[in-house]
Design an enzyme around this catalytic site. Structure first.
Site, PDB file in Angstrom:
ATOM      1  N   ASN A  55       0.895  -1.161   0.000  1.00  5.01           N
ATOM      2  CA  ASN A  55       0.000   0.000   0.000  1.00  5.01           C
ATOM      3  C   ASN A  55       0.927   1.202   0.000  1.00  5.01           C
ATOM      4  O   ASN A  55       1.270   1.756   1.044  1.00  5.01           O
ATOM      5  CB  ASN A  55      -0.907  -0.010   1.232  1.00  5.01           C
ATOM      6  CG  ASN A  55      -1.874  -1.179   1.193  1.00  5.01           C
ATOM      7  OD1 ASN A  55      -2.438  -1.511   0.150  1.00  5.01           O
ATOM      8  ND2 ASN A  55      -2.038  -1.849   2.322  1.00  5.01           N
ATOM      9  N   LYS A  94       0.783  -3.433  -5.995  1.00  4.92           N
ATOM     10  CA  LYS A  94      -0.547  -3.878  -5.570  1.00  4.92           C
ATOM     11  C   LYS A  94      -1.537  -2.948  -6.259  1.00  4.92           C
ATOM     12  O   LYS A  94      -1.601  -1.756  -5.938  1.00  4.92           O
ATOM     13  CB  LYS A  94      -0.679  -3.781  -4.053  1.00  4.92           C
ATOM     14  CG  LYS A  94      -2.058  -4.126  -3.516  1.00  4.92           C
ATOM     15  CD  LYS A  94      -2.086  -4.008  -1.985  1.00  4.92           C
ATOM     16  CE  LYS A  94      -3.459  -4.376  -1.437  1.00  4.92           C
ATOM     17  NZ  LYS A  94      -3.504  -4.282   0.050  1.00  4.92           N
ATOM     18  N   GLU A 144      -8.115  -3.804  -2.672  1.00  2.42           N
ATOM     19  CA  GLU A 144      -8.326  -3.125  -1.384  1.00  2.42           C
ATOM     20  C   GLU A 144      -8.121  -1.618  -1.495  1.00  2.42           C
ATOM     21  O   GLU A 144      -7.459  -1.009  -0.664  1.00  2.42           O
ATOM     22  CB  GLU A 144      -7.399  -3.733  -0.323  1.00  2.42           C
ATOM     23  CG  GLU A 144      -7.690  -5.201  -0.079  1.00  2.42           C
ATOM     24  CD  GLU A 144      -6.792  -5.824   0.981  1.00  2.42           C
ATOM     25  OE1 GLU A 144      -7.282  -6.698   1.707  1.00  2.42           O
ATOM     26  OE2 GLU A 144      -5.602  -5.444   1.071  1.00  2.42           O
ATOM     27  N   ARG A 171       1.132  -8.119  -8.079  1.00  7.78           N
ATOM     28  CA  ARG A 171       0.414  -9.003  -7.155  1.00  7.78           C
ATOM     29  C   ARG A 171      -0.944  -9.439  -7.689  1.00  7.78           C
ATOM     30  O   ARG A 171      -1.683  -8.637  -8.264  1.00  7.78           O
ATOM     31  CB  ARG A 171       0.251  -8.338  -5.797  1.00  7.78           C
ATOM     32  CG  ARG A 171       1.577  -8.191  -5.080  1.00  7.78           C
ATOM     33  CD  ARG A 171       1.423  -7.446  -3.776  1.00  7.78           C
ATOM     34  NE  ARG A 171       1.172  -8.316  -2.640  1.00  7.78           N
ATOM     35  CZ  ARG A 171       0.173  -8.142  -1.770  1.00  7.78           C
ATOM     36  NH1 ARG A 171      -0.714  -7.191  -1.963  1.00  7.78           N
ATOM     37  NH2 ARG A 171       0.043  -8.931  -0.716  1.00  7.78           N
ATOM     38  N   ARG A 188     -14.880 -15.027  -2.772  1.00  7.88           N
ATOM     39  CA  ARG A 188     -13.602 -14.307  -2.776  1.00  7.88           C
ATOM     40  C   ARG A 188     -12.448 -15.238  -3.166  1.00  7.88           C
ATOM     41  O   ARG A 188     -11.495 -14.818  -3.830  1.00  7.88           O
ATOM     42  CB  ARG A 188     -13.367 -13.700  -1.384  1.00  7.88           C
ATOM     43  CG  ARG A 188     -12.028 -13.051  -1.209  1.00  7.88           C
ATOM     44  CD  ARG A 188     -11.974 -12.283   0.095  1.00  7.88           C
ATOM     45  NE  ARG A 188     -10.584 -12.114   0.541  1.00  7.88           N
ATOM     46  CZ  ARG A 188     -10.239 -11.533   1.677  1.00  7.88           C
ATOM     47  NH1 ARG A 188     -11.173 -11.070   2.492  1.00  7.88           N
ATOM     48  NH2 ARG A 188      -8.964 -11.419   2.024  1.00  7.88           N
ATOM     49  N   LYS A 239      -0.171 -15.227  -3.526  1.00  4.62           N
ATOM     50  CA  LYS A 239      -0.080 -15.701  -2.137  1.00  4.62           C
ATOM     51  C   LYS A 239      -0.201 -17.215  -2.100  1.00  4.62           C
ATOM     52  O   LYS A 239      -0.765 -17.829  -3.013  1.00  4.62           O
ATOM     53  CB  LYS A 239      -1.177 -15.062  -1.284  1.00  4.62           C
ATOM     54  CG  LYS A 239      -0.984 -13.570  -1.074  1.00  4.62           C
ATOM     55  CD  LYS A 239      -1.997 -12.990  -0.089  1.00  4.62           C
ATOM     56  CE  LYS A 239      -1.729 -11.497   0.120  1.00  4.62           C
ATOM     57  NZ  LYS A 239      -2.625 -10.900   1.146  1.00  4.62           N
ATOM     58  N   ASP A 277      -6.166 -15.401   2.404  1.00  3.90           N
ATOM     59  CA  ASP A 277      -5.211 -14.404   2.887  1.00  3.90           C
ATOM     60  C   ASP A 277      -4.379 -14.902   4.063  1.00  3.90           C
ATOM     61  O   ASP A 277      -4.642 -14.501   5.203  1.00  3.90           O
ATOM     62  CB  ASP A 277      -5.953 -13.113   3.268  1.00  3.90           C
ATOM     63  CG  ASP A 277      -4.990 -11.962   3.512  1.00  3.90           C
ATOM     64  OD1 ASP A 277      -3.798 -12.102   3.201  1.00  3.90           O
ATOM     65  OD2 ASP A 277      -5.436 -10.918   4.018  1.00  3.90           O
ATOM     66  N   GLU A 288       0.289 -12.176  10.990  1.00  2.56           N
ATOM     67  CA  GLU A 288      -0.965 -11.434  11.008  1.00  2.56           C
ATOM     68  C   GLU A 288      -2.126 -12.301  11.488  1.00  2.56           C
ATOM     69  O   GLU A 288      -2.990 -11.827  12.230  1.00  2.56           O
ATOM     70  CB  GLU A 288      -1.257 -10.907   9.595  1.00  2.56           C
ATOM     71  CG  GLU A 288      -2.603 -10.196   9.475  1.00  2.56           C
ATOM     72  CD  GLU A 288      -2.845  -9.647   8.077  1.00  2.56           C
ATOM     73  OE1 GLU A 288      -1.978  -9.829   7.206  1.00  2.56           O
ATOM     74  OE2 GLU A 288      -3.912  -9.034   7.877  1.00  2.56           O
ATOM     75  N   HIS A 317     -10.417 -17.398   8.540  1.00  7.05           N
ATOM     76  CA  HIS A 317     -10.848 -15.993   8.563  1.00  7.05           C
ATOM     77  C   HIS A 317     -11.974 -15.737   9.562  1.00  7.05           C
ATOM     78  O   HIS A 317     -12.957 -15.065   9.244  1.00  7.05           O
ATOM     79  CB  HIS A 317     -11.299 -15.579   7.146  1.00  7.05           C
ATOM     80  CG  HIS A 317     -11.055 -14.123   6.852  1.00  7.05           C
ATOM     81  ND1 HIS A 317     -11.821 -13.124   7.396  1.00  7.05           N
ATOM     82  CD2 HIS A 317     -10.128 -13.503   6.078  1.00  7.05           C
ATOM     83  CE1 HIS A 317     -11.384 -11.952   6.953  1.00  7.05           C
ATOM     84  NE2 HIS A 317     -10.353 -12.145   6.172  1.00  7.05           N
ATOM     85  N   TRP A 331     -15.440  -9.520   4.253  1.00  6.82           N
ATOM     86  CA  TRP A 331     -14.540  -9.182   5.354  1.00  6.82           C
ATOM     87  C   TRP A 331     -15.101  -9.715   6.675  1.00  6.82           C
ATOM     88  O   TRP A 331     -14.516  -9.532   7.733  1.00  6.82           O
ATOM     89  CB  TRP A 331     -14.347  -7.658   5.445  1.00  6.82           C
ATOM     90  CG  TRP A 331     -13.497  -7.085   4.337  1.00  6.82           C
ATOM     91  CD1 TRP A 331     -12.711  -7.790   3.469  1.00  6.82           C
ATOM     92  CD2 TRP A 331     -13.342  -5.714   3.974  1.00  6.82           C
ATOM     93  NE1 TRP A 331     -12.089  -6.938   2.595  1.00  6.82           N
ATOM     94  CE2 TRP A 331     -12.451  -5.647   2.871  1.00  6.82           C
ATOM     95  CE3 TRP A 331     -13.878  -4.508   4.473  1.00  6.82           C
ATOM     96  CZ2 TRP A 331     -12.087  -4.446   2.267  1.00  6.82           C
ATOM     97  CZ3 TRP A 331     -13.513  -3.311   3.864  1.00  6.82           C
ATOM     98  CH2 TRP A 331     -12.619  -3.286   2.770  1.00  6.82           C
TER      99      TRP A 331
END
Lengths: 689, 689
Positions: free
Chosen positions: B214, B291, B295, B328, B339, B363, B368, B396, B508, B530
Site C-alpha cells: 500500500n 498492488k 483493497e 500481485r 472471494r 499468495k 489471505d 498477522e 478468517h 470481510w
C-alpha cells in the site's frame, strides 16, 4: 607458558568486545583501573545486591570475595543499620538522620583495626542510591581511600514525563517509538523496563509519568491500569513511582457522565472512585499529571471553573492515598495578548487557592522550550504554591536527535536565574528523550541530557562541566585527553545551536507543525501565535518582539531588579535583546557591530562552532569503539549541514528586511531563499498520533 | 601460574557474556567445540573476509593464523579462481560451471600433500554464500573432514517484502516499528542496516522491497530515492538488491499528470523517465512491486485496462535496465463471487499476455495467509507466466508476535502441494516479520521464520526439521537434548495454532480490522467478504463453506486429480473439510467422532498442545541464557491464555448453532460468549498508518 597466557588474554579480550550499541548507557561496567578492594560484605535488597556485585565484577575484572560475618582489611561494607548489626554498632544516627528516606552515606573508616569503606543509608532505597554513587566513583576512577560523602536529594520529586501515546507513537519523540509496549503488557515484561529503572535509579530519578499529557482517557480503564501496574511492579524495587497523565474529560469519555464539571458531585465522586481503583492496582501510585484547557485539551474552564477548581477536585481524590496532582501551567488561549504573558495572567491570581497536594508545573521559559528563553515569570510569583520545573530533554526545538546538544547549561541557566528558581520548586520534570532505539535516545549524546537532568534534580549544585565529566567517563572513556576534548564539545554545543538557530533572543522561527528546520517566513498557521512572524516581527525598521512597556509589557511580570536588567535596549544583554525589544537594524551592539552585523556574526559563528565540534570529535574518536565513533561522526556532519541551512535560510530571509549585505568574504548561502521556503518535509518524526 | 591462568580465564569468560538480547540472530559466533583448522588463506571481498575472520575467531576461540602464499596441513582455503591462483590451478571449471552466479563449492581436498578445506565459487557473491554455509557447518558442529558440497539456489528471486510505511509504522508489524529510519537517511547509516544485510546474505536472501505494497507515491520522489540509494549502498556488498513498491497513481500524485492510464503515451513516458531516474540513483535496482486494483489501491482497471496493460507498461520502462515487475494477484472486488475464486478468474485469462520481465506474485493460498489454506489455484494454471510465491512471515493471522508459530511446515505444505507449486515459480517473496525491536522479530522464535524462508528459497528440498535443527543450534545451543526438545516444540507449533484457531478447514474468523483474537460472530464489516460469518457459514444444519459444484464451485479452478481429493465430503481430508464443504453437525468424521465432537476435540487439543509446549520449554530452558529463557516462558504463557480464549470463544459461539454439549468433563470456558463478544481492543499493533 607466559606467551600462552598472553595469547589467551589477547584472544579473550577480542571476544569480550561488546557491540557498543549504546544500550548500556552510562552503566557499562567494563574493567577500569580500579582501587584496592579485597572483599565485599553486603546486606541489601536483591536488586541492589545484584547491581553492585555484577558491576564490581565487571569494573574490577573479578568477583570480590563475599564475606558473611567477618571484615578484612579493605572490605567494602554495604548495608543499612537495620540490616547489618556491624553498621548499627557504628551509631551513625546523627549523621544519617538528616539524610532522610533517600539520602546515603559513604565513608572510609576503621572497624576493629580494619580499614573499610562503608556505604549506608536509612532505607534500602537510600542504600541503592549510595551503591550507584559508589559505583560512579569507581567508574570515573576517583580515589576511594578517604571518603566522607553525605548526600541527600535537593528535590523530593524528580520525574520523567513521557509524551508516549498508548499506540507507541511518541509526541516529539526522535528516538524511535515508545519503550512501553502496552499491547504485550502485563503478560510480557521486557528486559528494557528493568534497565530503564536501573538507569533512572542510578541518577536519582524517582518517578515516571508513563503517558502523554495529551492524554488518552483509556489510560484509566482497568485494561490499561492492569498494564501500568505491571510496569509499577518492575520499577518499585528501584524506588520509582508511577504517575499517569489523565484527560480531564474522562468522566464523560469513559465514565459515561454528561459532564466533567469539577464542582459537580457526580464528577467528584467518579474521580474519587476511579482514584481508589487506581490505588488498588498500584498501592504506591504517585499521582496525576494534567494538561487542561491548553492546545485543545478539555479542562475546568469548559465549565466556567478555574484551574484551581479542577486541580483541587483531583487533589481531594488523591489526598487519602498521599498522591499528588501536577497541574501544568502551559496555557495560552487564542487572544491578542502576548502568548508569553498568558500563563502568568491565569495562574498568578490562583496562588494560595490550590490544595496542599497540588504542584503547578511550569516550563523553564514562558514560550515553549526554545534554545534560549528567559526564566518563566511564574517562578517567584506564586510563593504559596509548590511549583514543578518542567524541562524538555527531547530536542523538539534543538535539532531533534541528529544534533549534539548538551542541555545542562540550559538547565543551569534557568536554575541560576534570579529570583532563585531553585528555591521556588518542589521538583523537576523532564520531558523524556527516550525511545525504543537500541541506544535509547537516538543520539549517543542525547543520553547525557537524561543523565544531566537526573543528576541536577538530585544535586542542584553540580556544574555542567562536572556532570559532563562523569558522564563521559562512564559512557566512553577515562582517557584524560578524550574526556577534556569531548567535555569542551559538550559545553559549547548548546550555545552553538542558539547561534545557528535563534541568536540574540530570537525564538520560535522553526518549521510549522513538525518544528523541523528554519521557517522564519511562515505565516499560514491557523493561530497568530503559532507563526514565526508573530515572534520575530522583522520589518524594514528592525527586528524583535517589544515586550517592554511600549509593547506587550510582558516584562512587568518580572520583579523590578530583573526588569532593570532587560527593559532598556541599550544595556539589555545581547542574548536577550530581541526577546524584549524590537531593535533597529543599525542598532549598535555591545560588540560595536550593528544589529544586522551581529546577527550575521552569530549565525556564522554557530556554523563555525559545529565545524569545530566535528573536527575536535574526529581528532579523538579513535579512543573509543568504531561503532559509536562512526555513528557520532555521521550525526555531526548532518548537524553541520543543518546548521548551515538554518544560517542561510534565516539570513536570506531577514536580509529582505534589513536590505544589508552579508559580511564581506563570508561563505555564500548554498541556495536561494525561494529554495528554502519551498522545502517541505514528509514524515518528520514526532508528529504521528 | 596455572591457577593464575585459570583465574584469568574465569574472569574474562565472565566478562565475555553478552546480554542475550536476540540482536545477533543466528549469527552469534560464540565458541563451540570446533573442528581442527590450523590456518586461513583467503582472498575475498572485504565484507566476506571480515565476516569469516570475525566469526572464526569467535567460534574457534582464537584467531586463525593468516597465510598469504603457503598452505599448511589443515588450512581453510577461501577464494574464487579469479582471486586465487592456487584455486584456479585446481581446474574446477566443470564443477563450478553449473553453480552459476550465486552457487558455491565446499570441498575437502589435498593440495601438494596438504589436506585443506576449500570454499570457492564463480563470483564474490557465491563465495560469500559459501562462507556463510561453511560457518553454519561449524556453528552446528558438523564434521568438516570429508566435505563435498555443491550448492546453487533453487530460485533466482529470494526476496523480503517489507510492509513498512515511510513514517516507520509497519502494516501488520508486531516487532516494533520499521528498521528503516527514512528521516535520518541518507546521512545516517544505522549499524542495523549492515546487520540486516548480513543476516539476509547468510540465508541466501538476495532482494528486499523496502516499502509497503500500500505504497506512498513519495517513495519515487528524489527525496526518497536518495535515501533508498543509501540503503542500496549498504546492501550491495551482500548481494542484496533493492526493490520498491510503487503506487500506480504516481504519475498523477507526484507527476502532475491528469491520468495514470497505462495506454496513455504521457503516462508511459513518465514511468520511463522516472524509472531511468531510479537507476541513476540505484544502478542495480531490482524492480517494482505493485498492488493494483486491490483493497482500494489504484490500478489499470480504473481506466478500463487490464492488469497486463498496467504491468507491461512498467515492464517496458524497466526492461532496458534489466529490472522486473512483481505484480500481485491478490485481488478481490466487492461481488457476490466467492472471494477465493476471484484472483484466478482475473489472472488466468491473462496468462501469456505479460512481458517477459513481469512476475505475477501469488499468495500461498486463495484467501489471505490463514493458518491453513489449500494452495492457490493459480499455481499450475498460468504456464506461460513466471510466478512469485508470496508467504507471510509476519504472523498477522497466527498470533502476532506473542505466539510461537514455526512456519516452515506451512511453507512446505504449500511447496509440496500438487501440481508441484515449486515447479511453477521463479521466486519466493516473504512478507517480513522484522521490526526495530532489539531482537528483530518480537518473538525469539519469529527469527526462525525469517531463517526458514531464506533457507527454503535457496534449497527447496530442506525439511522443516532440518531447518529447525540448524536454526536452534545457531541461535541457542548444540546441546542434543535441548535441540531435540525445542525441535519438537517448533514442529508441533503451527498445527497447534490451526487446532486452537481454525481447525478442520475453518478460516478468517478472527477479530475485524486488527485481526487479533477470535470473532467468528462478527458480521458488521462494510463488505460481506470481510466478515467471519461469510467464511464459516455456521447454521443450525452445520458449518463450512460449500465450494464444490453445489456451492461456489471454487474447486473447479483446480486440476481434476486435486479436485478428486476434496470434492467429496466423505473422503475429503479432515484438515480441508470445512474449507470445501458445508457439513452437518452430526457428520461422521474419519476419527469416528461427529463433526461437532471433532471440532471440540481439535480446539481442546490445540490448547493442550500449547500447554505441552510450555512444559517442554520450561524443562530445557535452563540450558540457555536467563534472558531469552524468561522471555520465551512469558510469551508461552500469553499464548496458552490466548489459545484457551480462542477455544472457548469459538466453541461457545458455534455451540449456539450445533446446540450440542461440550465434551463431558472438558475444562469449562472461563467466560460467557457475551463476555467474549463484548471484548474490544484498543491500539492493537499493526494497524497504525
Amino acid at each position: 607458558m607466559k606467551n600462552f597466557l598472553f595469547l589467551l588474554l589477547a584472544i579473550l579480550c577480542q571476544i569480550t568486545l561488546h557491540a557498543e550499541d549504546g544500550y548500556r548507557l552510562w552503566l557499562r561496567y567494563d574493567k577500569v583501573d580500579a582501587p584496592h578492594l579485597t572483599a565485599l560484605r553486603i546486606e541489601a535488597a536483591p536488586v541492589a545486591q545484584k547491581e553492585l556485585t555484577t558491576a564490581l565484577e565487571g569494573l574490577l575484572g573479578k568477583p570480590l570475595p563475599l564475606l558473611l560475618n567477618t571484615l578484612t582489611e579493605g572490605t567494602l561494607l554495604v548495608g543499612t543499620p537495620a540490616r547489618l548489626t556491624t553498621v548499627a554498632a557504628l551509631h551513625l544516627e546523627k549523621d544519617l538522620a538528616p539524610l532522610g528516606e533517600e539520602g546515603f552515606l559513604i565513608r572510609s573508616l576503621t572497624i576493629s583495626g580494619k580499614h573499610v569503606t562503608l556505604v549506608t543509608a536509612n532505607t534500602d532505597n537510600g542504600l541503592l542510591y549510595g551503591i550507584f554513587h559508589f559505583l560512579r566513583l569507581i567508574q570515573t576512577q576517583q580515589s576511594i581511600s578517604d571518603l566522607n560523602i553525605s548526600s541527600a536529594p535537593s528535590l523530593p520529586y524528580r520525574i520523567l514525563d513521557h509524551w508516549d501515546n498508548l499506540n507507541r507513537t511518541v509526541e516529539r519523540g526522535y528516538a524511535g517509538f515508545s519503550i512501553f509496549n502496552w499491547f504485550t503488557l502485563p503478560g510480557y515484561l521486557d528486559q528494557r523496563y528493568t534497565d530503564y529503572a536501573r538507569a533512572n535509579a542510578s541518577i536519582g530519578i524517582n518517578g515516571t509519568v508513563l503517558n502523554n499529557v495529551n492524554a488518552s482517557p483509556l489510560i484509566l480503564t482497568s485494561e490499561y491500569l492492569e498494564k501500568a501496574a505491571a510496569l509499577a511492579g518492575v520499577f518499585r524495587p528501584y524506588g520509582i513511582r508511577v504517575y499517569l497523565s489523565v484527560n480531564f474529560a474522562s468522566p464523560i469519555t469513559i465514565g459515561g457522565l454528561r459532564t466533567a464539571d469539577p464542582l459537580d458531585p457526580a464528577v467528584q465522586d467518579w474521580w474519587k472512585k476511579k482514584t481508589d481503583e487506581v490505588y488498588k492496582y498500584i498501592p504506591d501510585f504517585g499521582g496525576f499529571l494534567v494538561k487542561a484547557n491548553s492546545e485543545g485539551q478539555p479542562g475546568p474552564q469548559n465549565y466556567g471553573r478555574t484551574h484551581a477548581d479542577g486541580a483541587n477536585m483531583l487533589a481531594d481524590a488523591l489526598a487519602p492515598h498521599k498522591g499528588i496532582v501536577m497541574w501544568r501551567a502551559f496555557v495560552y488561549s487564542e487572544s491578542s495578548e502576548d502568548r508569553a504573558k498568558q500563563a502568568y495572567n491565569e495562574f498568578k491570581p490562583l496562588d494560595g487557592l490550590f490544595r496542599k497536594n497540588v504542584w503547578v508545573q511550569v516550563k523553564n521559559g514562558p514560550i515553549d522550550f526554545q534554545p534560549r528563553e528567559p526564566y518563566h515569570p511564574l517562578f517567584g510569583a506564586m510563593p504559596r504554591t509548590p511549583l514543578m520545573l518542567e524541562f524538555q530533554l527531547t530536542q523538539e526545538y534543538l535539532g531533534f536527535s541528529t544534533h549534539l546538544a548538551y542541555l545542562a547549561p540550559l538547565f543551569r541557566e534557568c536554575l541560576d536565574a534570579g529570583p532563585p528558581v531553585s528555591s521556588a520548586i518542589t521538583g523537576m520534570a523532564g520531558v523524556a528523550n527516550i525511545g525504543n532505539d537500541i541506544d535509547w535516545c537516538g543520539h549517543p549524546f542525547g543520553q547525557a541530557n537524561w543523565y544531566a537532568f537526573g543528576r541536577l534534580a538530585w544535586d542542584q549544585h553540580l556544574s555542567s562541566g562536572q556532570i559532563a565529566d562523569e558522564w563521559i567517563r562512564q559512557t566512553f572513556s577515562n582517557n584524560p585527553a578524550f574526556v577534556d576534548t569531548v567535555k569542551r564539545i559538550m559545553l559549547a554545543s548548546r550555545e552553538a545551536i542558539v547561534d545557528y538557530m535563534t541568536p540574540l533572543g530570537l525564538h520560535h522561527i522553526m518549521g510549522y507543525g513538525h518544528h523541523y528546520g528554519p521557517a522564519p517566513w511562515y505565516n499560514k498557521a491557523p493561530r497568530a501565535d503559532w507563526n514565526p512572524v508573530y515572534f520575530h516581527r522583522a520589518d524594514s525598521a528592525g527586528i524583535g518582539f517589544d515586550r517592554t512597556a511600549t509593547g506587550s509589557n510582558a516584562l512587568e511580570q518580572y520583579p523590578p531588579d530583573v526588569r532593570a536588567l532587560w527593559e532598556n535596549a541599550d544595556n539589555c544583554p545581547d542574548r536577550w535583546l530581541l526577546w524584549w525589544h524590537h531593535v533597529a537594524w543599525d542598532h549598535r551592539m555591545h560588540t560595536g557591530r550593528t544589529l544586522w552585523e551581529e546577527l550575521c556574526h552569530k549565525y556564522y559563528t554557530g556554523v563555525d562552532s559545529v565545524r569545530w565540534m566535528e573536527k575536535a570529535w574526529n581528532a579523538v574518536k579513535n579512543d573509543i569503539d568504531q561503532q559509536r565513533a562512526r555513528q557520532i561522526s555521521m550525526l555531526l556532519s548532518i548537524q553541520e549541514h543543518e546548521a548551515a541551512w538554518w544560517r542561510d535560510a534565516c539570513l536570506l530571509y531577514f536580509q529582505t528586511f534589513s536590505r544589508q549585505p552579508l559580511p564581506a568574504g563570508a561563505e555564500l548561502p548554498a541556495h536561494t531563499l525561494d529554495y528554502y521556503e519551498k522545502l517541505n518535509f514528509n514524515n518528520a518524526p514526532g508528529t504521528l498520533r
